[in-house]
Motif scaffolding. Structure first.
Motif, PDB file in Angstrom:
ATOM      1  N   ILE A   1      -7.355 -27.309  -5.398  1.00 16.57           N
ATOM      2  CA  ILE A   1      -8.162 -27.208  -6.610  1.00 16.57           C
ATOM      3  C   ILE A   1      -9.614 -27.451  -6.206  1.00 16.57           C
ATOM      4  O   ILE A   1     -10.006 -28.561  -5.854  1.00 16.57           O
ATOM      5  N   ILE A   2     -10.404 -26.374  -6.211  1.00 14.29           N
ATOM      6  CA  ILE A   2     -11.801 -26.429  -5.757  1.00 14.29           C
ATOM      7  C   ILE A   2     -12.678 -25.845  -6.860  1.00 14.29           C
ATOM      8  O   ILE A   2     -12.653 -24.636  -7.110  1.00 14.29           O
ATOM      9  N   GLU A   3     -13.461 -26.665  -7.529  1.00 12.67           N
ATOM     10  CA  GLU A   3     -14.276 -26.193  -8.644  1.00 12.67           C
ATOM     11  C   GLU A   3     -15.441 -25.315  -8.190  1.00 12.67           C
ATOM     12  O   GLU A   3     -15.755 -24.322  -8.825  1.00 12.67           O
ATOM     13  N   ALA A   4     -16.081 -25.665  -7.104  1.00  9.99           N
ATOM     14  CA  ALA A   4     -17.289 -24.955  -6.677  1.00  9.99           C
ATOM     15  C   ALA A   4     -16.923 -23.652  -5.967  1.00  9.99           C
ATOM     16  O   ALA A   4     -16.243 -23.663  -4.937  1.00  9.99           O
ATOM     17  N   GLU A   5     -17.375 -22.529  -6.520  1.00  8.37           N
ATOM     18  CA  GLU A   5     -17.075 -21.237  -5.899  1.00  8.37           C
ATOM     19  C   GLU A   5     -17.621 -21.153  -4.471  1.00  8.37           C
ATOM     20  O   GLU A   5     -16.997 -20.565  -3.590  1.00  8.37           O
ATOM     21  N   SER A   6     -18.788 -21.760  -4.237  1.00 10.48           N
ATOM     22  CA  SER A   6     -19.382 -21.700  -2.904  1.00 10.48           C
ATOM     23  C   SER A   6     -18.510 -22.432  -1.886  1.00 10.48           C
ATOM     24  O   SER A   6     -18.381 -21.994  -0.735  1.00 10.48           O
ATOM     25  N   THR A   7     -17.886 -23.536  -2.307  1.00  7.37           N
ATOM     26  CA  THR A   7     -16.993 -24.279  -1.411  1.00  7.37           C
ATOM     27  C   THR A   7     -15.751 -23.460  -1.098  1.00  7.37           C
ATOM     28  O   THR A   7     -15.303 -23.394   0.055  1.00  7.37           O
ATOM     29  N   ALA A   8     -15.181 -22.828  -2.126  1.00  3.80           N
ATOM     30  CA  ALA A   8     -14.005 -21.987  -1.910  1.00  3.80           C
ATOM     31  C   ALA A   8     -14.331 -20.820  -0.992  1.00  3.80           C
ATOM     32  O   ALA A   8     -13.537 -20.464  -0.105  1.00  3.80           O
ATOM     33  N   ASN A   9     -15.516 -20.235  -1.150  1.00  2.44           N
ATOM     34  CA  ASN A   9     -15.907 -19.126  -0.285  1.00  2.44           C
ATOM     35  C   ASN A   9     -16.102 -19.581   1.154  1.00  2.44           C
ATOM     36  O   ASN A   9     -15.739 -18.874   2.090  1.00  2.44           O
ATOM     37  N   ALA A  10     -16.662 -20.776   1.337  1.00  2.00           N
ATOM     38  CA  ALA A  10     -16.817 -21.315   2.691  1.00  2.00           C
ATOM     39  C   ALA A  10     -15.459 -21.545   3.332  1.00  2.00           C
ATOM     40  O   ALA A  10     -15.257 -21.271   4.528  1.00  2.00           O
ATOM     41  N   GLU A  11     -14.491 -22.034   2.542  1.00  2.00           N
ATOM     42  CA  GLU A  11     -13.133 -22.232   3.042  1.00  2.00           C
ATOM     43  C   GLU A  11     -12.494 -20.901   3.449  1.00  2.00           C
ATOM     44  O   GLU A  11     -11.793 -20.817   4.454  1.00  2.00           O
ATOM     45  N   PHE A  12     -12.737 -19.871   2.655  1.00  2.00           N
ATOM     46  CA  PHE A  12     -12.190 -18.555   2.986  1.00  2.00           C
ATOM     47  C   PHE A  12     -12.785 -18.047   4.300  1.00  2.00           C
ATOM     48  O   PHE A  12     -12.070 -17.566   5.190  1.00  2.00           O
ATOM     49  N   GLN A  13     -14.080 -18.165   4.435  1.00  2.00           N
ATOM     50  CA  GLN A  13     -14.749 -17.663   5.636  1.00  2.00           C
ATOM     51  C   GLN A  13     -14.339 -18.452   6.874  1.00  2.00           C
ATOM     52  O   GLN A  13     -14.328 -17.914   7.982  1.00  2.00           O
ATOM     53  N   ALA A  14     -13.957 -19.718   6.673  1.00  2.00           N
ATOM     54  CA  ALA A  14     -13.511 -20.540   7.800  1.00  2.00           C
ATOM     55  C   ALA A  14     -12.023 -20.349   8.091  1.00  2.00           C
ATOM     56  O   ALA A  14     -11.502 -20.918   9.060  1.00  2.00           O
ATOM     57  N   GLY A  15     -11.332 -19.572   7.251  1.00  2.40           N
ATOM     58  CA  GLY A  15      -9.907 -19.333   7.457  1.00  2.40           C
ATOM     59  C   GLY A  15      -8.997 -20.356   6.812  1.00  2.40           C
ATOM     60  O   GLY A  15      -7.783 -20.311   7.000  1.00  2.40           O
ATOM     61  N   GLY A  16      -9.570 -21.273   6.026  1.00  3.77           N
ATOM     62  CA  GLY A  16      -8.757 -22.310   5.398  1.00  3.77           C
ATOM     63  C   GLY A  16      -7.956 -21.823   4.213  1.00  3.77           C
ATOM     64  O   GLY A  16      -6.925 -22.406   3.868  1.00  3.77           O
ATOM     65  N   ILE A  17      -8.454 -20.787   3.557  1.00  5.90           N
ATOM     66  CA  ILE A  17      -7.691 -20.145   2.494  1.00  5.90           C
ATOM     67  C   ILE A  17      -7.660 -18.644   2.762  1.00  5.90           C
ATOM     68  O   ILE A  17      -8.523 -18.103   3.461  1.00  5.90           O
ATOM     69  N   ASP A  18      -6.653 -17.989   2.182  1.00  4.81           N
ATOM     70  CA  ASP A  18      -6.359 -16.609   2.559  1.00  4.81           C
ATOM     71  C   ASP A  18      -6.840 -15.558   1.572  1.00  4.81           C
ATOM     72  O   ASP A  18      -6.852 -14.367   1.911  1.00  4.81           O
ATOM     73  N   TYR A  19      -7.240 -15.972   0.372  1.00  7.78           N
ATOM     74  CA  TYR A  19      -7.540 -14.985  -0.673  1.00  7.78           C
ATOM     75  C   TYR A  19      -8.505 -15.585  -1.678  1.00  7.78           C
ATOM     76  O   TYR A  19      -8.402 -16.763  -2.029  1.00  7.78           O
TER      77      TYR A  19
ATOM     78  N   PRO B   1      -5.797 -14.332  -9.926  1.00  9.99           N
ATOM     79  CA  PRO B   1      -6.124 -15.337 -10.949  1.00  9.99           C
ATOM     80  C   PRO B   1      -6.474 -16.696 -10.360  1.00  9.99           C
ATOM     81  O   PRO B   1      -6.279 -17.714 -11.020  1.00  9.99           O
ATOM     82  N   TYR B   2      -6.959 -16.717  -9.128  1.00 10.40           N
ATOM     83  CA  TYR B   2      -7.266 -17.984  -8.460  1.00 10.40           C
ATOM     84  C   TYR B   2      -8.788 -18.163  -8.387  1.00 10.40           C
ATOM     85  O   TYR B   2      -9.461 -17.998  -9.394  1.00 10.40           O
ATOM     86  N   SER B   3      -9.338 -18.507  -7.260  1.00  9.53           N
ATOM     87  CA  SER B   3     -10.790 -18.689  -7.168  1.00  9.53           C
ATOM     88  C   SER B   3     -11.505 -17.335  -7.208  1.00  9.53           C
ATOM     89  O   SER B   3     -10.944 -16.312  -6.829  1.00  9.53           O
ATOM     90  N   THR B   4     -12.729 -17.366  -7.662  1.00  6.40           N
ATOM     91  CA  THR B   4     -13.515 -16.138  -7.732  1.00  6.40           C
ATOM     92  C   THR B   4     -14.445 -16.020  -6.530  1.00  6.40           C
ATOM     93  O   THR B   4     -14.778 -17.009  -5.872  1.00  6.40           O
ATOM     94  N   VAL B   5     -14.850 -14.805  -6.255  1.00 11.08           N
ATOM     95  CA  VAL B   5     -15.844 -14.558  -5.211  1.00 11.08           C
ATOM     96  C   VAL B   5     -17.188 -15.042  -5.748  1.00 11.08           C
ATOM     97  O   VAL B   5     -17.646 -14.584  -6.804  1.00 11.08           O
ATOM     98  N   SER B   6     -17.816 -15.978  -5.067  1.00 12.65           N
ATOM     99  CA  SER B   6     -19.065 -16.539  -5.571  1.00 12.65           C
ATOM    100  C   SER B   6     -20.165 -15.472  -5.578  1.00 12.65           C
ATOM    101  O   SER B   6     -20.194 -14.575  -4.735  1.00 12.65           O
TER     102      SER B   6
ATOM    103  N   LEU C   1     -22.727 -10.357   1.078  1.00 12.88           N
ATOM    104  CA  LEU C   1     -22.177 -10.544   2.421  1.00 12.88           C
ATOM    105  C   LEU C   1     -20.853  -9.804   2.567  1.00 12.88           C
ATOM    106  O   LEU C   1     -20.634  -9.097   3.553  1.00 12.88           O
ATOM    107  N   TYR C   2     -19.964  -9.965   1.594  1.00 12.16           N
ATOM    108  CA  TYR C   2     -18.663  -9.301   1.674  1.00 12.16           C
ATOM    109  C   TYR C   2     -18.809  -7.782   1.594  1.00 12.16           C
ATOM    110  O   TYR C   2     -18.052  -7.041   2.230  1.00 12.16           O
ATOM    111  N   LYS C   3     -19.797  -7.318   0.826  1.00 16.68           N
ATOM    112  CA  LYS C   3     -20.064  -5.882   0.776  1.00 16.68           C
ATOM    113  C   LYS C   3     -20.515  -5.387   2.151  1.00 16.68           C
ATOM    114  O   LYS C   3     -20.039  -4.351   2.646  1.00 16.68           O
TER     115      LYS C   3
END
Length: 541
Positions: free
Chosen positions: A247-265, A269-274, A280-282
């Motif tokens: 459970i990560i409220e900050a979208e920027s934190t979730a995106n950092a986790e994704f880029q580091a490989g800590g989360i997969d998606y 209906p889960y976290s949004t792309v900040s 960057l993703y584009k």
């Protein structure tokens, strides 16, 4: 955990290389690697009770630990689920479902037709106070029972025997089999619910479910864990063993986790792309943009002294630059919303032209009239409060609108934010002036966006607004069998609510998501759903 498992497999394979059966054994070890999916979600789920859920955060759990009579695939097709088959009467009013063999609750009890009858009538029971009870009003006697004007026995849901459920509708409903896939229609285990009023407050043995996954752990405000249910009838076709959800409220934190490989998606209906990561993703060609039957809108409290004034509401609605919002802030191919029903819905594909975007001159005229009616001499005397749930994206959007209203209308605008569960409660009791909300279609029909405003006390109305002509059109559409006539009735209803403006449409969503290459079949459908039972982890590098 995933890295640890991978190292263990490589070590096992190296040791076995000295054995005559090394090749076969190494393959066996590799096959035993656990399939783990790591996700993040933006807030604590407000509830995991199918009867009480109203939001996608709760639905992300419920839709994967429970299973309804039917299910939907990514192409929008209805599939058999807990029911193996069904028959529909010639007049379209009676559905007879046959439950499949092997349906078992997570505690080992068989899933029966009476579990569905109990669950649906529990939703409709006024004492349950389900905000989504109206989604069952297509069933004969459902609205009367929910309104306290009828009896449970008069509701058209009957368990004929353990495997047969008979449902009688108030009117033929073409999308009824889509409704039976929605979480409010999920069964619950009657003995569990009746024995413990707190059965759905935590993970554990008391939380009995019938879906492809079970809720193994829920550390509130931290994380939850889903595990494959061995008792599920189709368990052999469920690849994932474990789904870890932070459970990560900050979208920027979730995106950092994704880029580091800590989360997969990242995506519905889960976290949004900040918002700050979209470019960057584009650039990396990682961003997926999919159609989405959803809208971002601002609700207005029509019982508030200021926002009860229709001219003030119209002034606020017309003084928003939606094109500038989607071009410069959201930047995901969203479309400015000038109506309440997204163009992905059949019959609503065209621009209905109810009002012009960023019509500042008309907005100022409405504002002048509204100020006079409120007894205010100048726009500077008017203060509007925008309420949002805690989110970087919602805050950025609110600031854009705050600046626009201040600059173009000369009014004072404040922004307040609240944690998600408290925020939903505030909306429900009308403790706000202007409040953001997203709405995703529950099924592919315009009524999913309009029916909630049929009456002021409808569970998801949250505005206090109602209108007799609007209600009459909604009721006529519910009974109408000619699709063209029905669409016209719904278009007329939409025109009435847009003119009254208890809800300000901002933009029609697109579904933005990114997913790592080793995750297969992880893509949302047009309603923003992901069936985790279809997801798997690739063994390739």
């Amino acid at each position: 955990m995933k890295k640890f498992l991978k190292k263990a497999v490589l070590l096992g394979a190296a040791l076995l290389a000295f054995s005559p059966i090394a090749e076969l054994s190494a393959a066996t070890v590799a096959a035993q690697e656990e399939q783990v999916l790591n996700l993040a979600i933006g807030s604590e789920p407000p509830t995991i009770d199918p009867a009480l859920a109203t939001d996608s955060t709760s639905g992300a759990i419920i839709k994967n630990v429970f299973e309804g009579l039917t299910a939907m695939n990514n192409e929008g097709e209805v599939l058999p689920a807990a029911a193996e088959s069904w028959e529909v009467s010639e007049d379209g009013l009676t559905y007879t479902f046959t439950l499949r063999d092997g349906n078992v609750w997570s505690n080992g009890d068989p899933v029966t037709a009476s579990d569905f009858e109990f669950a649906w009538k529990r939703v409709l029971n006024p004492e349950t106070a389900s905000q989504y009870a109206s989604i069952l009003y297509v069933i004969e006697g459902a609205e009367a029972y929910n309104a306290g004007e009828g009896e449970a026995d008069a509701v058209g849901v009957t368990a004929v025997d353990e495997k047969t459920l008979e449902v009688k509708l108030a009117n033929p409903t073409s999308y009824f089999l889509e409704l039976t896939a929605f979480y409010t229609y999920m069964p619950v285990h009657q003995a569990t619910v009746e024995a413990d009023a707190n059965w759905a407050l935590d993970a554990g043995d008391a939380y009995v479910s019938n879906g492809p996954f079970s809720l193994q752990e829920w550390a509130h405000s931290s994380h939850y864990v889903l595990v494959k249910s061995d008792s599920y009838w189709d368990a052999e076709n469920v690849a994932l063993d474990t789904v870890n959800v932070q459970i990560i409220e900050a979208e920027s934190t979730a995106n950092a986790e994704f880029q580091a490989g800590g989360i997969d998606y990242l995506g519905s209906p889960y976290s949004t792309v900040s918002l700050d990561a979209i470019d960057l993703y584009k650039a990396n060609e990682e961003l997926n943009v999919a159609p989405y039957a959803a809208i971002y809108w601002y609700k207005l409290n029509t019982t508030d002294e200021v926002t009860s004034n229709v001219n003030i509401r119209k002034a606020l609605a017309l003084a928003i630059d939606r094109q500038g919002l989607v071009d410069n802030i959201t930047k995901g191919g969203q479309l400015p919303a000038l109506g309440l029903v997204p163009p992905t819905i059949d019959g609503f594909e065209d621009d209905r032209g109810y009002f012009a975007d960023a019509d500042y001159d008309a907005a100022k005229e409405y504002l002048a009239t509204g100020l006079e009616e409120l007894g205010l001499a100048d726009a500077s005397e008017l203060t509007i409060n925008i309420s949002i749930n805690t989110s970087e994206a919602h805050s950025t959007i609110a600031q854009f609108i705050q600046e626009g209203w201040a600059q173009n209308l000369g009014i004072n605008v404040n922004i307040d934010n609240t944690e998600w569960q408290v925020y939903l409660e505030r909306l429900n009791v009308l403790d706000y002036q202007v409040a953001r909300l997203g709405w995703i279609a529950d099924y592919n029909d315009a009524s999913s966006f309009l029916d909630m405003y049929r009456t002021a006390d409808a569970g998801n109305n949250d505005t206090g607004w109602e209108n007799e002509e609007f209600k009459s059109l909604i009721d006529q559409a519910s009974a109408e069998q000619d699709p063209a006539v029905r669409t016209d009735l719904l278009l007329q209803a939409e025109a009435i609510i847009v003119d009254a403006m208890p809800v300000i449409p901002l933009y029609y969503y697109t579904n933005l998501y990114v997913v790592h290459d080793h995750v297969e079949n992880m893509s949302p459908d047009a309603l923003g759903n992901i069936n985790l039972k279809d997801v798997s982890i690739s063994s390739g590098e």
